[in-house]
Design a protein around this motif. Structure first.
Motif, PDB file in Angstrom:
ATOM      1  N   ASP A  80       0.870  -1.293   0.131  1.00  0.00           N
ATOM      2  CA  ASP A  80      -0.112  -0.113  -0.106  1.00  0.00           C
ATOM      3  C   ASP A  80       0.920   1.105  -0.133  1.00  0.00           C
ATOM      4  N   ARG A  81       1.999   1.275   0.532  1.00  0.00           N
ATOM      5  CA  ARG A  81       2.906   2.327   0.779  1.00  0.00           C
ATOM      6  C   ARG A  81       3.465   2.597  -0.702  1.00  0.00           C
ATOM      7  N   ALA A  82       3.826   1.651  -1.263  1.00  0.00           N
ATOM      8  CA  ALA A  82       4.250   1.845  -2.675  1.00  0.00           C
ATOM      9  C   ALA A  82       3.489   2.324  -3.498  1.00  0.00           C
ATOM     10  N   ALA A  83       2.190   1.840  -3.490  1.00  0.00           N
ATOM     11  CA  ALA A  83       1.088   2.318  -4.299  1.00  0.00           C
ATOM     12  C   ALA A  83       0.853   3.805  -3.887  1.00  0.00           C
ATOM     13  N   LEU A  84       0.855   4.271  -2.747  1.00  0.00           N
ATOM     14  CA  LEU A  84       0.697   5.495  -2.620  1.00  0.00           C
ATOM     15  C   LEU A  84       1.720   6.459  -2.852  1.00  0.00           C
ATOM     16  N   ALA A  85       3.018   5.870  -2.631  1.00  0.00           N
ATOM     17  CA  ALA A  85       4.115   6.641  -3.033  1.00  0.00           C
ATOM     18  C   ALA A  85       4.099   6.927  -4.719  1.00  0.00           C
ATOM     19  N   ARG A  86       3.964   6.022  -5.210  1.00  0.00           N
ATOM     20  CA  ARG A  86       4.018   6.150  -6.781  1.00  0.00           C
ATOM     21  C   ARG A  86       2.763   7.164  -7.094  1.00  0.00           C
ATOM     22  N   GLU A  87       1.484   7.046  -6.373  1.00  0.00           N
ATOM     23  CA  GLU A  87       0.372   8.218  -6.781  1.00  0.00           C
ATOM     24  C   GLU A  87       0.807   9.467  -6.542  1.00  0.00           C
ATOM     25  N   GLU A  88       1.907   9.554  -5.356  1.00  0.00           N
ATOM     26  CA  GLU A  88       2.044  10.980  -5.075  1.00  0.00           C
ATOM     27  C   GLU A  88       3.271  11.285  -5.846  1.00  0.00           C
TER      28      GLU A  88
END
Length: 544
Positions: A80-88
């Motif tokens: 989930d953190r990787a997904a959020l980091a990519r979105e940011e």
């Protein structure tokens, strides 16, 4: 002998076109990005969709993870953190060039890693796709620091990564670099090739034990090398695949006294099984340190970093010339922003896979250190006691004793005064089974073997559970048949998931972990007793 893959074959693009091209890459499916930007070991099997370590690109919570000395499946929180980091990052790239936004994010990650490890802002962080890549970075920096081509002395060469035999000599460790350059494995990295000396840690005598003369062997090797007029890059071990550490602090003090400015030490701490005080002590001594986020901490394979104390980094920008081969092993964003002269020699080449794996690893590291220190130590101690007892009670397992030097713990070890790697051999009729059968058991543990196990419903339920343990370590033995050991590994995620401010609940959670480990050991017993492991296709074997 080498050729750049098409993705990086063009020269530096105009900023707008290049940014659009790289921004497009961010829209690649997350699972694909997480296994990109590394060497072929990250590739997923087209049928099983797992890499060489048996791990998929997305979370598989049904698999029990006791393989952190090798690799772990990615957790949901890390994913989930990787997904959020990519979105940011996608959002930030709408207002700035991709490379500028990516550089800023990498600097933020350096700050976060230093904060979690309680390191001074003066410690620099060089990111890489793997600990093996970081070894090449250390060799490259050591040449600049020492002002000459060093001889690499590798302590624990028999218990480090398989690529070390190549990187220690400045050679390619794979057929493809993380930047997409096709190379010849074991061919020289242009400008880095040199010589190395391997110092194994295993005792020559029968049995499996750490050599008692490790310090003397290191001193002799350093003395002989310097007598021949060459400086030394001394790669020391903390900790090995079996959890061993060498040489001693007294030995390192002796080296510093006898050969000042002729020996640069780099610590192989890729397992990350050392206390933060010990880590700081190494850096305070002027040592470089190799770490990863994918071993003890349980991030996805691979995520490497080289920690460089400021006293060394100040000399780097003054270095003249550069080993041209290192350009294929790093991009500009891998180096700290403060290293302006060195960075200018490298391409603006964001490695999104490496970045996202580190984002995932930082989620695990942060969660682990959010657990109070006393609780971390207590849980690791309880797990160590329980695992030792269960292995001792099993008729088919024989534990590998922990070296005396590691049993003599000090305050710098903190919670790692306890063992977190538990190696053992598999026995039948009191004798070790073959390497082939050990490997077969390792493969079978990761599979649902209920159809291959005849017997009670309970036995089939045990056989059905998929679990990862540390891949086999091959041990050569003088005048004896080579042997392999498996490893039960305690990683940060076991602590993180078991901890609770309610101590009764925390103890119950730790017992639940021990129950799972008991389940794994029973499955091993079943596999050995029924010979079912041999039914697993060899194509899915993991490298010994």
């Amino acid at each position: 002998m080498s050729g750049r893959a098409s993705r990086w074959s063009e020269p530096e693009r105009a900023s707008d076109g290049g940014s659009r091209y790289r921004l497009r890459d961010l829209f690649t499916p997350l699972d694909t990005l997480l296994v990109s930007g590394g060497d072929p070991r990250l590739a997923l099997d087209p049928e099983d969709r797992v890499n060489a370590y048996g791990c998929a690109a997305s979370p598989e919570p049904e698999i029990w993870n006791f393989a952190s000395a090798t690799a772990s499946t990615i957790s949901q929180a890390a994913y989930d953190r990787a997904a959020l980091a990519r979105e940011e990052l996608m959002h930030k790239c709408l207002f700035d060039e991709v490379e500028v936004a990516f550089d800023a994010r990498c600097e933020d990650m350096r700050d976060e890693l230093r904060s979690h490890l309680q390191l001074s802002p003066r410690v620099d962080v060089v990111f890489s796709p793997s600990g093996t890549d970081s070894q090449l970075h250390a060799l490259f920096l050591a040449r600049t620091i020492l002002g000459a081509r060093p001889v690499t002395i590798v302590v624990g060469a028999d218990q480090t990564g398989s690529g070390t035999i190549h990187t220690a000599r400045g050679h390619h460790f794979s057929s493809m670099t993380a930047s997409g350059v096709a190379v010849r494995k074991d061919g020289a990295v242009a400008g880095l090739a040199g010589t190395s000396l391997a110092l194994p840690l295993r005792e020559v005598a029968p049995g499996i034990a750490m050599r008692a003369d490790a310090d003397a062997a290191v001193l002799h090797a350093v003395e002989a090398t310097i007598a021949q007029g060459a400086p030394v890059l001394l790669q020391i071990m903390d900790s090995s695949k079996l959890g061993w550490r060498a040489p001693s602090t007294a030995c390192l003090d002796e080296i510093a006294r006898r050969w000042p400015r002729k020996v640069q030490v780099v610590v192989d701490a890729c397992q990350a099984r050392l206390g933060r005080r010990r880590l700081r002590s190494y850096l305070d001594r002027g040592y470089m340190v190799l770490i990863t986020g994918s071993k003890f901490f349980g991030g996805p394979a691979f995520s490497g970093a080289l920690l460089v104390p400021k006293g060394l980094s100040r000399s780097l920008d003054r270095g003249e010339g550069i080993a041209p081969g290192i350009l294929d092993y790093a991009g500009r964003c891998d180096w700290p922003v403060a290293w302006t002269a060195l960075r200018s020699r490298f391409e603006r080449r964001p490695n999104f896979g490496q970045w996202l794996r580190w984002e995932a690893a930082l989620a695990e590291i942060g969660s682990y250190y959010a657990v109070p220190a006393v609780s971390r130590a207590e849980m690791l101690a309880e797990l160590a006691t329980g695992i030792d007892s269960m292995i001792a009670l099993s008729p088919s397992l024989r534990s590998i004793p922990t070296p005396t030097a590691i049993n003599t713990a000090d305050a710098d070890d903190e919670e790692f005064a306890q063992a977190t790697i538990f190696p053992f051999t598999l026995l039948r009729d009191g004798k070790p089974v073959s390497i082939a059968e050990t490997s077969a058991v390792h493969r079978a543990l990761a599979r649902d073997m209920s159809d291959e196990i005849s017997g009670s419903t309970a036995d089939r339920e045990v056989a059905a559970q998929r679990c990862l343990v540390g891949q086999p370590v091959r041990l050569e033995r003088q005048d004896e048949t080579p042997q392999a050991v498996l490893r039960l590994c305690v990683g940060a995620r076991l602590v993180t998931e078991a901890w609770s401010p309610d101590m009764t609940k925390a103890r119950r959670n730790v017992q639940h972990v021990l129950d799972r480990i008991a389940h794994v050991l029973v499955k091993i017993e079943l596999l050995l007793d029924r010979g079912a492991a041999a039914t697993v296709p060899v194509k899915s074997a993991f490298e010994v």
